[in-house]
Design a protein around this motif. Structure first.
Motif: not given
Length: 191
Positions: A128-134
């Motif tokens: 879920v932390f990778y959603l920071v990028i989009p």
């Protein structure tokens, strides 16, 4: 005057050489960190927990590796020194003082490393932390591309009412400017 310009030019070349050495070391460290995290991820998440490694994990791992590659290659391009006709270093960007795309590339690396470590060692919920990028990309697109087309007033800040604090700050600044003009453009410094 000529001596000062020669000294400035020499100091700039020395700074460029120092930046090139520091950039090379920094990029090498980033590469080692990336390879180490990838090796740990493959060892723990792919090999050790192979039975729970599904298609979504393959897609996630590919996106992490692509993000790391993009970040490293962008930083490598930005940190490349510029050479003069004689092959000597003329200028080189400092990778520790980046703004814009370089800063985003470095942020992408840090986020990718964090997500890869935590999903490999702790839990898959850290994806879920990778959603920071989009999310950040959508925010920037809205702020600089989409929202300006919807503002018909043209004024932007003029539509926002001024708070009491902002009004006091503006009035204080106007008083200072008026006092400055009355003093004939000279600023009195009191210590």
């Amino acid at each position: 005057s000529a001596v000062v310009s020669v000294l400035t030019w020499t100091m700039a070349k020395d700074t460029a050489k120092k930046n090139a050495r520091n950039n090379q070391t920094r990029l090498q460290n980033f590469l080692y960190i990336t390879l180490g995290i990838n090796a740990l991820y493959i060892l723990v998440r792919v090999i050790w927990y192979w039975s729970t490694f599904g298609i979504l994990h393959w897609i996630g791992a590919a996106s992490l590796i692509a993000g790391e590659y993009f970040g490293l290659s962008t930083l490598r391009k930005l940190g490349q020194p510029e050479f003069d006709e004689d092959g000597k270093i003329e200028a080189c960007e400092d990778l520790t003082q980046l703004t814009g795309l370089g800063s985003l590339a470095q942020d992408l690396l840090w986020i990718s490393w964090f997500v890869q470590l935590t999903t490999g060692l702790i839990s898959s919920y850290f994806w879920v932390f990778y959603l920071v990028i989009p999310g950040y990309a959508l925010y920037m697109a809205w702020t600089y591309l989409i929202a300006p087309f919807f503002s018909f007033g043209g004024g932007g800040d003029e539509d926002i009412p001024e708070t009491e604090r902002q009004r006091k700050q503006r009035e204080k600044k106007e008083r200072k400017e008026k006092r400055h003009q009355q003093q004939g453009g000279f600023r009195v410094v009191r210590r």
